[in-house]
Design an enzyme around this catalytic site. Structure first.
Site, short mmCIF file in Angstrom:
data_model
loop_
_atom_site.label_atom_id
_atom_site.label_comp_id
_atom_site.label_asym_id
_atom_site.label_seq_id
_atom_site.Cartn_x
_atom_site.Cartn_y
_atom_site.Cartn_z
N GLN A 1 6.30 -8.95 -119.41
CA GLN A 1 4.92 -8.47 -119.85
C GLN A 1 4.32 -7.36 -119.48
O GLN A 1 4.81 -6.84 -118.35
CB GLN A 1 4.19 -9.88 -119.71
CG GLN A 1 4.89 -11.14 -120.35
CD GLN A 1 3.72 -12.25 -120.27
OE1 GLN A 1 3.67 -13.03 -119.59
NE2 GLN A 1 2.42 -12.08 -121.07
N HIS A 2 3.30 -6.87 -120.05
CA HIS A 2 2.41 -6.11 -119.56
C HIS A 2 2.91 -4.43 -119.62
O HIS A 2 1.92 -3.55 -119.74
CB HIS A 2 2.07 -6.35 -117.95
CG HIS A 2 1.51 -7.76 -117.90
ND1 HIS A 2 0.43 -8.48 -118.94
CD2 HIS A 2 1.83 -8.24 -116.81
CE1 HIS A 2 0.71 -9.52 -118.17
NE2 HIS A 2 1.25 -9.72 -117.13
N ASP B 1 8.18 -13.25 -120.97
CA ASP B 1 9.19 -13.56 -120.57
C ASP B 1 9.02 -15.20 -120.04
O ASP B 1 9.66 -15.97 -120.11
CB ASP B 1 9.68 -12.80 -119.23
CG ASP B 1 8.58 -12.27 -118.14
OD1 ASP B 1 7.49 -12.65 -118.74
OD2 ASP B 1 9.19 -11.48 -117.40
#
Length: 434
Positions: free
Chosen positions: A71-72, A235
């Site tokens: 992520q991110h 994830d």
């Protein structure tokens, strides 16, 4: 036999599983490494994805596929679909000051109410503000912002910069898609409303940009070959799908980072920023607490002691609970929970009696688990129902971690069989399309 393919494009590697859609049995698999670092050229992920798919037998005969991913990470694209600079990953803390600036401008409570999260260095919104402030020439070129799994899905569907390999559909930025879970980790999308907050995006980047269309849990698109493509997931949300986690379950994942996330029927908005009010991949919510220091705490301690992980476990279990007062606060790479990006690790309680190999090994395990236990405490305080913990990730393979975890976490702990749960969750999502 109907076959589907699931991907886990994580920080360290790309894992691919080909699964029988009816039985969920893994038929074949592939894997490829990612480069180290907190700033990575996304094209390295693309190379690894293709290698892992080839290792799993390719896409021939696959009815549907989906990608789960870290992520991110900020993937910035220009108008031609070209990656502008290396992606800043979730564990790149250079954007800590940018996050603080955003909180100062809007207020933690307002940000939590609007998006379910309070920006920290990890989130995409903070990285965009950093880009605006430190690389304005790059920020001005940004025409679209994607996350790692969004960009890989776009590329594998056949899109990409004009003339790029395996990009017959060209640079159509409007074909970028994502899912609720990954969108909820950006800092400019709300799990409660299901909408992007364009004002926050502009405040971060300096101008508006194309953002991936957020697909619902049962929506799909197609690739260039006509195969069905599920939304994919961040994830943690993909792992929850792969585990079959239900409301009341809390997943404790010990990988590069440590994550504690519960499946909940209600959205979260925590102005302290400890709990990120993410969305799940199946229409529920996924309140999450993350620590930066997890399995690598065990790695560095094993290296220091000159032992492998099996011996580290044996040493830890030879010491008593509490390690005779030896305490490791394992902030080796700063920390996200609590939000201390510049912190360092501290070993305290050292006496002639307590400073032994056994106590140090146990202090490492207890210190790592205590950080995760603080995450469970935060979820409890927020009223999130917690029935059992599911312990997964590389760190969960440690005998010492499995034995000590119930004592530190204060909840019944189950350890599912080791598996590629992120990739399996993506495959489960894809299986719903065939």
């Amino acid at each position: 036999m109907a076959l589907v393919l699931g991907v886990d494009s994580s920080t360290q590697s790309c894992k691919v599983v080909v699964v029988d859609a009816e039985t969920a049995a893994v038929v074949r698999s592939g894997r490829a490494a990612h480069p180290d670092g907190t700033s990575v050229d996304p094209n390295a992920w693309w190379t690894a994805l293709n290698a892992a798919i080839a290792g799993a037998g390719g896409l021939d005969g696959i009815g549907a596929w989906a990608i789960g991913g870290q992520q991110h990470g900020m993937v910035a694209l220009d108008a031609s679909g070209t990656v502008i600079r290396d992606a800043l990953l979730w564990n790149d803390t250079r954007s800590a000051d940018a996050a603080a600036d955003l909180v100062a401008e809007f207020g933690a409570q307002e940000l939590a109410d609007r998006t379910g999260v309070v920006p920290v260095a990890s989130f995409t919104i903070s990285k965009l503000r950093w880009l605006r402030d430190h690389e304005p020439e790059h920020a001005e070129r940004v025409a679209a912002v994607a996350l790692p799994h969004d960009w890989l899905t776009w590329r594998l569907r056949g899109y990409g910069p004009a003339g790029a390999d395996a990009a017959p559909l060209g640079p159509v930025l409007e074909e970028l898609v994502t899912d609720r879970s990954d969108a909820s980790g950006t800092g400019y999308w709300s799990a409660a409303t299901g909408e992007y907050d364009r004002e926050l995006l502009v405040a971060a980047l300096g101008h508006d940009a194309v953002l991936p269309r957020v697909l619902g849990a049962e929506e799909s698109v197609q690739d260039a070959a006509g195969r069905a493509v599920a939304p994919g997931a961040g994830d943690n949300a993909a792992a929850a799908l792969g585990l079959g986690a239900d409301p009341g379950d809390v997943v404790v994942s010990i990988g590069t980072s440590g994550t504690v996330f519960a499946v909940s029927q209600e959205p979260s908005a925590d102005p302290s920023g400890i709990i990120a009010g993410f969305a799940s991949a199946d229409g529920h919510f996924l309140p999450l607490v993350c620590t930066l220091n997890a399995a690598r705490v065990l790695d560095v301690t094993a290296t220091l002691l000159g032992v492998d992980h099996e011996e580290l476990s044996r040493l830890a279990l030879a010491a008593p609970a509490g390690s005779h007062g030896l305490t490791l606060v394992p902030y080796f790479e700063g920390e996200r929970t609590p939000n201390l990006p510049d912190a360092t690790a501290t070993l305290s309680g050292m006496t002639l009696a307590s400073t032994t190999r056994e106590n140090l090994a146990r202090a490492a395990v207890e210190g790592m688990l205590s950080g995760l236990g603080a995450g469970l405490d935060a979820l409890r305080a927020a009223g999130v129902p917690l029935r059992r913990a599911l312990l997964i990730g590389g760190g969960a393979q440690s005998a010492a971690v499995r034995e000590i975890a119930p004592l530190v976490l204060g909840i019944p702990v189950e350890v599912p069989a080791a598996g590629e749960y992120v990739a399996l969750g993506a495959a489960r999502q894809a299986a719903g399309l065939v």
